[in-house]
Design a protein around this motif. Structure first.
Motif, PDB file in Angstrom:
ATOM      1  N   ASN A  82       0.815  -1.217   0.000  1.00  0.00           N
ATOM      2  CA  ASN A  82       0.000   0.000   0.000  1.00  0.00           C
ATOM      3  C   ASN A  82       0.846   1.263   0.000  1.00  0.00           C
ATOM      4  N   GLY A  83       2.151   1.101   0.031  1.00  0.00           N
ATOM      5  CA  GLY A  83       3.024   2.272   0.014  1.00  0.00           C
ATOM      6  C   GLY A  83       3.334   2.822   1.394  1.00  0.00           C
ATOM      7  N   ILE A  84       3.100   2.017   2.433  1.00  0.00           N
ATOM      8  CA  ILE A  84       3.411   2.441   3.797  1.00  0.00           C
ATOM      9  C   ILE A  84       4.766   1.830   4.183  1.00  0.00           C
ATOM     10  N   THR A  85       5.617   2.610   4.825  1.00  0.00           N
ATOM     11  CA  THR A  85       6.900   2.091   5.286  1.00  0.00           C
ATOM     12  C   THR A  85       6.713   1.470   6.665  1.00  0.00           C
ATOM     13  N   VAL A  86       7.165   0.237   6.813  1.00  0.00           N
ATOM     14  CA  VAL A  86       6.960  -0.480   8.073  1.00  0.00           C
ATOM     15  C   VAL A  86       8.283  -0.631   8.814  1.00  0.00           C
ATOM     16  N   HIS A  87       8.266  -0.256  10.093  1.00  0.00           N
ATOM     17  CA  HIS A  87       9.455  -0.371  10.944  1.00  0.00           C
ATOM     18  C   HIS A  87       9.153  -1.335  12.083  1.00  0.00           C
ATOM     19  N   TRP A  88      10.188  -1.957  12.603  1.00  0.00           N
ATOM     20  CA  TRP A  88      10.038  -2.869  13.743  1.00  0.00           C
ATOM     21  C   TRP A  88      10.911  -2.371  14.883  1.00  0.00           C
ATOM     22  N   ALA A  89      10.334  -2.300  16.052  1.00  0.00           N
ATOM     23  CA  ALA A  89      11.094  -1.852  17.220  1.00  0.00           C
ATOM     24  C   ALA A  89      10.981  -2.886  18.330  1.00  0.00           C
ATOM     25  N   ALA A  90      12.115  -3.365  18.784  1.00  0.00           N
ATOM     26  CA  ALA A  90      12.113  -4.390  19.825  1.00  0.00           C
ATOM     27  C   ALA A  90      11.723  -3.799  21.178  1.00  0.00           C
ATOM     28  N   ASP A  91      12.095  -2.543  21.396  1.00  0.00           N
ATOM     29  CA  ASP A  91      11.799  -1.935  22.693  1.00  0.00           C
ATOM     30  C   ASP A  91      11.525  -0.433  22.544  1.00  0.00           C
ATOM     31  N   ALA A  92      11.264   0.197  23.678  1.00  0.00           N
ATOM     32  CA  ALA A  92      10.914   1.622  23.663  1.00  0.00           C
ATOM     33  C   ALA A  92      12.033   2.459  23.059  1.00  0.00           C
ATOM     34  N   ALA A  93      13.268   2.133  23.419  1.00  0.00           N
ATOM     35  CA  ALA A  93      14.399   2.934  22.940  1.00  0.00           C
ATOM     36  C   ALA A  93      14.485   2.881  21.417  1.00  0.00           C
ATOM     37  N   GLU A  94      14.298   1.685  20.867  1.00  0.00           N
ATOM     38  CA  GLU A  94      14.377   1.560  19.411  1.00  0.00           C
ATOM     39  C   GLU A  94      13.215   2.291  18.739  1.00  0.00           C
ATOM     40  N   HIS A  95      12.044   2.191  19.344  1.00  0.00           N
ATOM     41  CA  HIS A  95      10.879   2.922  18.824  1.00  0.00           C
ATOM     42  C   HIS A  95      11.177   4.417  18.758  1.00  0.00           C
ATOM     43  N   ASN A  96      11.693   4.931  19.864  1.00  0.00           N
ATOM     44  CA  ASN A  96      11.954   6.366  19.919  1.00  0.00           C
ATOM     45  C   ASN A  96      13.009   6.780  18.889  1.00  0.00           C
ATOM     46  N   ARG A  97      14.032   5.939  18.741  1.00  0.00           N
ATOM     47  CA  ARG A  97      15.085   6.222  17.761  1.00  0.00           C
ATOM     48  C   ARG A  97      14.527   6.245  16.353  1.00  0.00           C
ATOM     49  N   ILE A  98      13.687   5.283  16.036  1.00  0.00           N
ATOM     50  CA  ILE A  98      13.095   5.200  14.689  1.00  0.00           C
ATOM     51  C   ILE A  98      12.302   6.476  14.394  1.00  0.00           C
ATOM     52  N   VAL A  99      11.501   6.885  15.386  1.00  0.00           N
ATOM     53  CA  VAL A  99      10.680   8.083  15.188  1.00  0.00           C
ATOM     54  C   VAL A  99      11.569   9.312  14.996  1.00  0.00           C
ATOM     55  N   LEU A 100      12.601   9.426  15.824  1.00  0.00           N
ATOM     56  CA  LEU A 100      13.496  10.582  15.715  1.00  0.00           C
ATOM     57  C   LEU A 100      14.226  10.594  14.364  1.00  0.00           C
ATOM     58  N   ASP A 101      14.633   9.415  13.907  1.00  0.00           N
ATOM     59  CA  ASP A 101      15.307   9.339  12.606  1.00  0.00           C
ATOM     60  C   ASP A 101      14.419   9.864  11.486  1.00  0.00           C
ATOM     61  N   ILE A 102      13.167   9.479  11.506  1.00  0.00           N
ATOM     62  CA  ILE A 102      12.245   9.952  10.462  1.00  0.00           C
ATOM     63  C   ILE A 102      12.110  11.479  10.553  1.00  0.00           C
ATOM     64  N   ILE A 103      11.972  11.961  11.774  1.00  0.00           N
ATOM     65  CA  ILE A 103      11.833  13.411  11.982  1.00  0.00           C
ATOM     66  C   ILE A 103      13.070  14.132  11.448  1.00  0.00           C
ATOM     67  N   ASN A 104      14.229  13.617  11.827  1.00  0.00           N
ATOM     68  CA  ASN A 104      15.477  14.264  11.417  1.00  0.00           C
ATOM     69  C   ASN A 104      15.694  14.207   9.906  1.00  0.00           C
ATOM     70  N   LYS A 105      15.286  13.090   9.315  1.00  0.00           N
ATOM     71  CA  LYS A 105      15.455  12.923   7.866  1.00  0.00           C
ATOM     72  C   LYS A 105      14.748  14.060   7.122  1.00  0.00           C
ATOM     73  N   HIS A 106      13.645  14.512   7.712  1.00  0.00           N
ATOM     74  CA  HIS A 106      12.867  15.580   7.068  1.00  0.00           C
ATOM     75  C   HIS A 106      13.226  16.960   7.615  1.00  0.00           C
ATOM     76  N   GLY A 107      14.176  17.005   8.505  1.00  0.00           N
ATOM     77  CA  GLY A 107      14.594  18.291   9.070  1.00  0.00           C
ATOM     78  C   GLY A 107      13.478  19.009   9.802  1.00  0.00           C
ATOM     79  N   ILE A 108      12.672  18.245  10.482  1.00  0.00           N
ATOM     80  CA  ILE A 108      11.485  18.827  11.129  1.00  0.00           C
ATOM     81  C   ILE A 108      11.792  19.195  12.586  1.00  0.00           C
ATOM     82  N   GLN A 109      11.278  20.332  13.027  1.00  0.00           N
ATOM     83  CA  GLN A 109      11.517  20.810  14.390  1.00  0.00           C
ATOM     84  C   GLN A 109      10.310  20.628  15.302  1.00  0.00           C
ATOM     85  N   LYS A 110       9.126  20.656  14.702  1.00  0.00           N
ATOM     86  CA  LYS A 110       7.936  20.540  15.549  1.00  0.00           C
ATOM     87  C   LYS A 110       6.903  19.635  14.903  1.00  0.00           C
TER      88      LYS A 110
END
Lengths: 464, 245, 195
Positions: A82-110
């Motif tokens: 369907n065109g959705i990117t799927v990520h897997w996170a083993a724990d909270a830390a990995e989840h948070n890192r994945i989210v931050l990476d996506i945010i940073n990739k787009h240079g987003i501040q808020k």
């Protein structure tokens, strides 16, 4: 905003004591939640098939848990198609890192975020704040507790512990509403305007997920406020975060769950919005983060795995007579109330050892649960494990041992009885009385009668 | 029919009149009742505190005391539920299982086994009935307000056989009183608040007596009533049904 | 091992015994008139104004009578005849920030909860039914079903990239449990049931 300065309590009973200092507030809190329980009762009783729906929902979830690996793979494959990117996170830390990476990739501040108990569980807000990202919670109740720098006290009603005057004060300070104004309609309108600006200026939206459909690779988000939709449809990037147990096999299963969810949660026949996302907009990126964070361990606990059936309706919380009088923060875990008390020990048994004891085992939680989780039995079972693991106070364990010895020995039992009020003396917590006996602080002791029943029986009835 | 009478420890020690009423009521109804003298406790206080691994001695004693009866009857839903759900004896599990299937709370024994249709009792007072959680949600002595299912009440039926009794309606008909075993001391503040609220519901509706099927709940509420210097009294349902007050 | 592999491995090792998926629930159908009566009753209870009209043009006539400023009205239903009629897509949802009213085609309506299924197929842009202050939904009378089981039996929710059940105006009761209509989405909602 800096990360929260909130200091979580560590002991339910102590936190409850503190909440109880303001009895008026406790009365109000109890009544507000009981009112929701009553609305739930009315809504459930309008459907003759209610109990059948609960049973069916429970069976669907049983099937999900029994096939969780294959459903997850099926979901991933279809979501990707369907065109959705799927990520897997083993724990909270990995989840948070994945989210931050996506945010940073787009240079987003808020960014804007709608309600997601998973992100609360992972402490995402604090993590993002520490990394310089401005996160705005857009659910009204979540925004209130965010401004107050507190965690939500309830999974459906995040600021149920706050009086409108307190919300008014917060809004006066942060949103510039009139001083002293506390009318909910006025405050809601102020939040609407304040948050609309955030929706219109945020390039990234995070939402939770209520259900993810294996067969179609889509997911469903339910809100009453429309904040998930406002965020997701205006943002260039949509990240949906979900625990792996949120999978359901087929779209048609939603008929059962959507009939149960809102009726159980608030007594509404359905939430105002039940939004089904299957593909990103042409100009949009859509991500799903599948998070384990202890769930696959809980799945292997035979007495506890069915806690993973939970659809986060909050009915067990509303009906819990302890929760209503101790407040959500007393549970010191992202998910409060009875369901939180059976999920939390899986995450950290030592830290959450008190939570399964924060219950009278009355069983009301089990009865309102739309997916028939045997919550009160699990509270009992966690107590056994926690005691065996040695996570109860030593004085209590010692008292229990003495009590067990007395109860196993009729002679000792009678001697203890003769010395009067043995129960009260043996009861743990009383064994180490300091100044006050906790029974007698606000209750009179029962009067010891002249003779026990056994004595009476021997005198009056014993034939031989 | 031989019935073994199980009198929970706190009833034996603090509320012998409840045990006497239970015994007299059963005998009046023609039951051959035996009271095993070596009995102590069902083990629930330990088990509900997480120490079921300490209850083997207590469990074995219970099995020893109550093996061989057609039925075991106790004036406590909570203790009966505990035995029904958890009685365990490594050396004699068959006997334990038999006890688990034959133990009855007093009211359900009267309605289901004896099928009582009339009682010689009168109680011309306003009475609030406290629904105890373990009796209701555990033993299904009455319908639970959470479920979409037909209403019934075994203790309610029995009270309806008592002459001149006036039962008051409550705002929350089956909310927990907050006793909860060791919860009553380990979570003192919440326990007392729940008890105060429960008592208040009865007081607001004009009850002169609060009755119920579990002395533990009643003891908790009585403690609160007495501290409030209330004139409202608690009575176990056996005392009302026995008709000797 | 990647997290994906380790999660799947642990799930596979720990999952409970096989359990069948229960059969799809279905309940006896209600007569159409009862379904419609139920829809009106429940939709009104959740704050929707329900109008039963003879034709699409009757909606236009109603709107003309009750709303004076058609400038900030987007009408995506051909034949209604009110506001700015729009058939093509909208590029940027942000331009709708001050939209007063949107007229939108609903696929079906559900009697048991007052909801209307709104599909992306009928939307020029996804945000439209959420960002507008006043939402006007149009549903054909034969598309009112009794319950969610019937709704899902008729819909393929995976066909549009996005679709939603919308039941009434947006709402919140987060402040002291007092219900306030108009949280982040529409403050008012109409459903026109067209014969």
């Amino acid at each position: 905003m800096s990360s929260s300065t909130y200091i979580a309590p560590t002991d339910h009973a102590k936190a409850a004591d503190k909440f109880m200092e303001d009895e008026e507030r406790v009365n109000w809190h109890d009544k507000a939640l009981w009112f929701i329980r009553e609305k739930r009762d009315v809504a459930s009783k309008q459907l003759p098939e209610w109990e059948l729906l609960r049973e069916t929902a429970s069976q669907i979830k049983q099937n999900v848990l029994a096939n969780l690996d294959t459903y997850l793979e099926q979901f991933e494959q279809n979501a990707k198609q369907n065109g959705i990117t799927v990520h897997w996170a083993a724990d909270a830390a990995e989840h948070n890192r994945i989210v931050l990476d996506i945010i940073n990739k787009h240079g987003i501040q808020k960014l804007v975020k709608s309600k997601s108990m998973l992100t609360e569980e992972c402490h995402l807000n604090d993590y993002l704040a520490d990394n310089g990202i401005d996160v705005v919670d857009t659910d009204l109740g979540e925004r209130v507790v965010q401004l107050a720098q507190e965690p939500p006290s309830h999974i459906v009603l995040p600021c149920i512990h706050k009086r409108k005057e307190e919300v008014g004060e917060l809004f006066h300070k942060h949103l510039g509403t009139e001083k002293g104004a506390s009318d909910p309609a006025y405050l809601t309108e102020a939040a609407r305007q304040h948050l609309r600006e955030k929706f219109l200026t945020s390039d990234l939206a995070i939402t939770g997920v209520n259900f993810a459909i294996a067969e179609t690779g889509g997911f469903v988000v339910c809100t009453n406020e429309g904040n998930a939709d406002m965020g997701a449809h205006l943002a260039k990037v949509h990240i949906a975060c979900m625990g792996i147990e949120k999978i359901i096999p087929k779209a048609e299963n939603l008929s059962v769950f959507l009939r149960l969810l809102a009726r159980s949660a608030t007594g509404q026949p359905i939430t105002t919005y039940s939004s089904h996302f299957h593909r990103p907009r042409p100009d949009q990126e859509m991500h799903i983060v599948l998070v384990d964070n202890g769930r696959s361990i809980q799945l292997g606990r035979k007495d506890f795995y069915n806690s993973l059936k939970c659809i986060r309706c909050g009915a067990c919380i509303n009906t819990c007579p302890v929760y209503r009088r101790s407040g959500g923060h007393s549970y010191h875990y992202a998910i409060s109330g009875p369901i939180g008390a059976i999920l939390a020990p899986n995450m950290d048994m030592k830290k959450n050892a008190d939570l399964p004891f924060a219950s009278t085992l009355c069983g009301s939680c089990t009865n309102v649960c739309p997916v028939k989780i045997d919550i009160h039995n699990q509270l009992y079972q966690w107590r056994q494990i926690i005691a065996k693991e040695g996570y109860v106070p030593a004085t209590k364990a010692q008292g229990m041992k003495v009590m067990a010895n007395v109860m196993a020995n009729p002679t000792l039992f009678r001697v203890a009885g003769k010395s009067g009020r043995f129960m009260m003396r043996l009861a743990p917590g009383l064994a180490s009385i300091k100044a006050v006996n906790p029974w007698a602080k606000q209750r009179d002791m029962p009067e010891a009668p002249k003779e026990s029943f056994r004595d009476w029986y021997i005198k009056n009835k014993k034939k031989s | 029919m031989k019935v073994g009478l199980f009198i929970p420890c706190y009833i034996d020690q603090f509320y012998p009149q409840v045990a006497v009423a239970t015994l007299q009521l059963l005998e009046k109804l023609g039951v051959d009742v035996d009271y095993p003298l070596q009995q102590t406790c069902c083990g629930q206080p330990m088990a509900n505190s997480g120490f079921s691994h300490y209850t083997q001695g207590c469990d074995s004693l219970f099995v020893k005391n109550f093996t061989g009866y057609d039925y075991i009857v106790a004036p406590s839903g909570s203790c009966v539920l505990h035995i029904k759900d958890h009685l365990h004896d490594d050396k004699n599990q068959a006997a334990a299982d038999q006890i688990r299937s034959r133990i009855y709370e007093l009211c359900e024994f009267l309605t289901d086994v004896l099928q009582v249709k009339e009682l010689q009792a009168s109680f011309p007072h306003k009475v609030g009935f406290h629904v105890s959680c373990h009796g209701q949600r555990g033993l299904h002595l009455s319908q639970m307000s959470e479920l979409n299912a037909e209403d019934f009440s075994k203790p309610g039926f029995l009270l309806s056989l008592v002459k001149d009794i006036e039962l008051v309606q409550l705002n929350r008909k089956d909310e927990c009183c907050g006793f909860g075993g060791t919860f009553c001391v380990s979570e003192e503040a919440v326990s007392v608040k729940m008890g105060k609220d429960r008592v208040q519901d009865h007081l607001e509706h004009g009850a002169d007596y609060i009755t119920g099927g579990d002395v533990s709940c009643l003891m908790h509420m009585e403690g609160i009533l007495k501290r409030q210097k209330s004139g409202v009294k608690v009575l176990h349902i056996a005392e009302i049904l026995n008709g000797q007050l | 091992m990647s997290s994906r592999e380790s999660i799947l491995k642990q799930v596979k090792a720990n999952k409970p015994a096989a359990a069948p998926l229960p059969a799809t629930l279905a309940f006896p159908p209600l007569p159409a008139a009862d379904v419609l009566e139920k829809y009106v009753r429940i939709a009104e209870a959740v704050g929707t104004v329900v109008m039963q009209v003879e034709s699409l043009s009757a909606i236009g006539a109603y709107l003309k009578k009750h709303y004076e400023t058609p400038e900030r009205v987007l009408n995506t239903v051909k034949g209604v005849g009110f506001g700015q009629e729009l058939s093509g897509p909208i590029e940027d949802g942000h331009t709708l920030a001050n939209l007063e009213m949107a007229v939108v085609q609903g696929t079906l309506a559900v009697a048991e909860n007052g909801a209307v299924w709104v599909s992306e197929e009928h939307l020029p842009i996804r945000v439209l039914p959420f960002i507008t202050e006043h939402l006007m939904l149009v549903v054909s009378e034969q598309d009112v079903v009794n319950n969610m089981h019937e709704a899902y039996a008729r819909l393929d929710v995976s066909v549009p990239g996005f679709g939603a059940f919308i039941s009434g105006p947006s709402r919140t009761a987060d402040i002291e449990q007092s219900l306030v209509i108009g949280a982040h989405g529409p403050k008012r909602a109409h459903v026109f049931i067209v014969k």
